[in-house]
Design a protein around this motif. Structure first.
Motif, PDB file in Angstrom:
ATOM      1  N   ASP A 171      -0.015   1.571 -21.050  1.00 22.46           N
ATOM      2  CA  ASP A 171      -0.553   1.589 -19.644  1.00 22.46           C
ATOM      3  C   ASP A 171      -0.567   3.084 -19.372  1.00 22.46           C
ATOM      4  OD1 ASP A 171      -0.753  -1.324 -19.640  1.00 22.46           O
ATOM      5  OD2 ASP A 171       0.799  -0.975 -18.608  1.00 22.46           O
ATOM      6  N   LEU A 172      -0.302   4.249 -19.510  1.00 21.14           N
ATOM      7  CA  LEU A 172      -0.561   5.027 -19.091  1.00 21.14           C
ATOM      8  C   LEU A 172      -1.695   5.398 -19.837  1.00 21.14           C
ATOM      9  CD1 LEU A 172       3.212   6.706 -19.475  1.00 21.14           C
ATOM     10  CD2 LEU A 172       2.435   5.825 -17.960  1.00 21.14           C
ATOM     11  N   ARG A 173      -1.818   4.951 -21.294  1.00 21.38           N
ATOM     12  CA  ARG A 173      -3.039   5.728 -22.020  1.00 21.38           C
ATOM     13  C   ARG A 173      -4.138   5.191 -20.851  1.00 21.38           C
ATOM     14  NH1 ARG A 173       0.026   4.354 -25.953  1.00 21.38           N
ATOM     15  NH2 ARG A 173      -1.105   2.784 -26.549  1.00 21.38           N
TER      16      ARG A 173
ATOM     17  N   ILE B  12      -2.291   3.302 -10.929  1.00 24.48           N
ATOM     18  CA  ILE B  12      -1.279   2.801 -10.921  1.00 24.48           C
ATOM     19  C   ILE B  12       0.099   3.904 -10.508  1.00 24.48           C
ATOM     20  CG2 ILE B  12       0.966   1.949 -11.078  1.00 24.48           C
ATOM     21  CD1 ILE B  12      -1.090  -0.135 -13.026  1.00 24.48           C
ATOM     22  N   LEU B  13      -0.246   4.988 -10.864  1.00 29.72           N
ATOM     23  CA  LEU B  13       0.749   6.450 -11.453  1.00 29.72           C
ATOM     24  C   LEU B  13      -0.065   7.247 -10.331  1.00 29.72           C
ATOM     25  CD1 LEU B  13       2.023   6.936 -14.775  1.00 29.72           C
ATOM     26  CD2 LEU B  13       3.343   5.662 -12.904  1.00 29.72           C
TER      27      LEU B  13
ATOM     28  N   VAL C 291       6.939   6.467 -18.791  1.00 26.98           N
ATOM     29  CA  VAL C 291       6.927   5.982 -16.998  1.00 26.98           C
ATOM     30  C   VAL C 291       7.197   7.220 -15.655  1.00 26.98           C
ATOM     31  CG1 VAL C 291       6.149   4.325 -15.097  1.00 26.98           C
ATOM     32  CG2 VAL C 291       6.080   3.959 -17.481  1.00 26.98           C
ATOM     33  N   ALA C 292       8.258   6.918 -16.361  1.00 30.58           N
ATOM     34  CA  ALA C 292       9.432   8.093 -15.856  1.00 30.58           C
ATOM     35  C   ALA C 292       8.807   9.919 -15.417  1.00 30.58           C
ATOM     36  CB  ALA C 292      10.512   7.958 -15.279  1.00 30.58           C
ATOM     37  N   ARG C 293       8.695   9.712 -16.666  1.00 25.51           N
ATOM     38  CA  ARG C 293       7.910  11.843 -16.800  1.00 25.51           C
ATOM     39  C   ARG C 293       6.429  11.618 -16.242  1.00 25.51           C
ATOM     40  NH1 ARG C 293      10.409  14.628 -20.243  1.00 25.51           N
ATOM     41  NH2 ARG C 293       8.469  15.404 -21.290  1.00 25.51           N
TER      42      ARG C 293
ATOM     43  N   ARG D 118       2.863  13.388 -12.443  1.00 28.70           N
ATOM     44  CA  ARG D 118       1.275  13.394 -11.248  1.00 28.70           C
ATOM     45  C   ARG D 118       2.111  13.720 -10.117  1.00 28.70           C
ATOM     46  NH1 ARG D 118      -2.741  10.826 -13.533  1.00 28.70           N
ATOM     47  NH2 ARG D 118      -2.652   9.916 -15.268  1.00 28.70           N
ATOM     48  N   SER D 119       3.423  13.998  -9.767  1.00 28.83           N
ATOM     49  CA  SER D 119       3.088  13.527  -8.063  1.00 28.83           C
ATOM     50  C   SER D 119       3.453  15.465  -8.058  1.00 28.83           C
ATOM     51  CB  SER D 119       5.124  12.408  -8.023  1.00 28.83           C
ATOM     52  OG  SER D 119       6.204  13.954  -8.349  1.00 28.83           O
TER      53      SER D 119
END
Length: 355
Positions: free
Chosen positions: A12-14, A21-22, A133-135, A140-141
């Motif tokens: 989903d990151l793509r 969401i992220l 997902v963690a990376r 992004r944060s």
């Protein structure tokens, strides 16, 4: 507080939806809130590790003692400059060999890291997870994210988002559901404040793997014996307090395999006669020889990685089924089984029956 659970897989990151969401999760972290997310080891309970008030929210959500240090998660080496005061040559060798991955390294902290994050210590624990997902969430944060396991303090660590919801519903605003994690036990923790590496918590990265990179590896005596003395400060998460524990009373039985099976079955029969609901946690090689109310197979002894991946979920299932007394096979010391033994000993509160 309402806790939202949102599914997000690596694929989903793509997509625009996945990135949105992220971004929502990253914004919560930037605003000082707590977000649970998947890593390759277990689910983490994340907040801005550079602000004391955010770290305090982690301790509150977990019910965790404030002297139990948190691990800062980063996504790129450049983030180390504001976290640690110096990096030895040996520490750098370990980072290059095992990051991203399930290894946490302890170094002298930078003054900007609050003591609330480090449990009052002058050192800081840092890890670079490999889970996509963690990376991406960390990137992004724009923050180093303090993230212990996303469970109530003392409970088995969560390997699925459903486990996180069991413990954290109503306590945090968001859980990112990335499915079941791969490794299933927490990262190896290595103290590199001295010249030689000292293992403070065993994990997927074994002493032999570390020795191939940096010589002179030792294991802190505090994790080899019983519980750590109450007056001592833990150098790393998981050293001092009871961890990974089911609600039921748990015992490990050690000895020759045939005698272990015989003893466990006798103990179960005795407890059943007293009205207790009993459970047994064993391995594939022996599982058909046990008798109890609930019996669960962790996997074959020739597949320790599978045993590790199944351990915490099995302990949580025992709770869900109302098991009051649990008997488990023990595991020999050495290499990856040393990590499993460490976790299961703490889960049992060091209650060992030798036969």
């Amino acid at each position: 507080m309402k806790t939202e659970l949102i599914e997000i897989q690596s694929k989903d990151l793509r997509t625009a939806a996945g990135r949105e969401i992220l971004d929502r999760a990253a914004k919560l972290l930037q605003d000082g809130e707590v977000v649970a997310f998947p890593t390759e080891t277990v689910y983490g309970l994340g907040a801005d590790g550079m602000h004391a008030s955010a770290s305090a929210k982690i301790y509150a959500a977990k019910g965790r003692p404030s002297d139990n240090p948190l691990i800062l998660h980063i996504a790129k080496f450049e983030q180390l400059s504001g976290i640690v005061s110096e990096i030895s040559e040996n520490a750098r060798k370990l980072m290059e060999a095992f990051w991203p991955g399930p290894m946490t390294i302890i170094l002298a902290k930078h003054p900007s890291v609050p003591l609330e994050t480090t449990g009052g210590l002058s050192t800081v624990a840092v890890r670079m997870p490999s889970h996509p997902v963690a990376r991406e969430l960390i990137l992004r944060s724009g923050l180093p994210i303090a993230a212990p396991s996303a469970n109530r303090s003392g409970r088995p660590s969560p390997t699925t988002a459903a486990h996180v919801m069991e413990d954290m519903e109503g306590r945090i605003p968001l859980i990112l559901d990335g499915g079941k994690v791969g490794i299933g036990i927490e990262s190896t923790i290595i103290d590199m404040t001295g010249e030689k590496p000292v293992i403070l918590r065993p994990g997927y990265i074994t002493p032999a793997m570390i020795e191939e990179v940096v010589s002179g590896v030792s294991i802190d005596p505090a994790i080899l014996g019983g519980p750590m003395a109450a007056e001592l400060k833990p150098k790393a998460p998981g050293m001092k307090y009871r961890h990974y524990a089911p609600a039921g009373d748990m015992f490990l039985v050690e000895g020759e395999s045939g005698q272990v099976i015989k003893k466990i079955n006798a103990l179960v029969k005795e407890k059943q006669s007293e009205g207790y609901k009993t459970g047994i946690i064993g391995t594939t090689e022996n599982i058909n020889q046990y008798c109890a109310d609930i019996i669960r197979d962790l996997g074959s002894r020739i597949e320790p990685v599978k045993i590790a991946a199944n351990l915490y979920g099995t302990l949580r299932e025992m709770d869900q089924l109302g098991v009051q007394v649990i008997y488990g096979e023990s595991f020999e010391e050495g290499e990856f089984y040393g990590a499993i033994r460490n976790r299961i000993l703490k889960a049992a509160g060091y209650q060992i029956i030798k036969v």
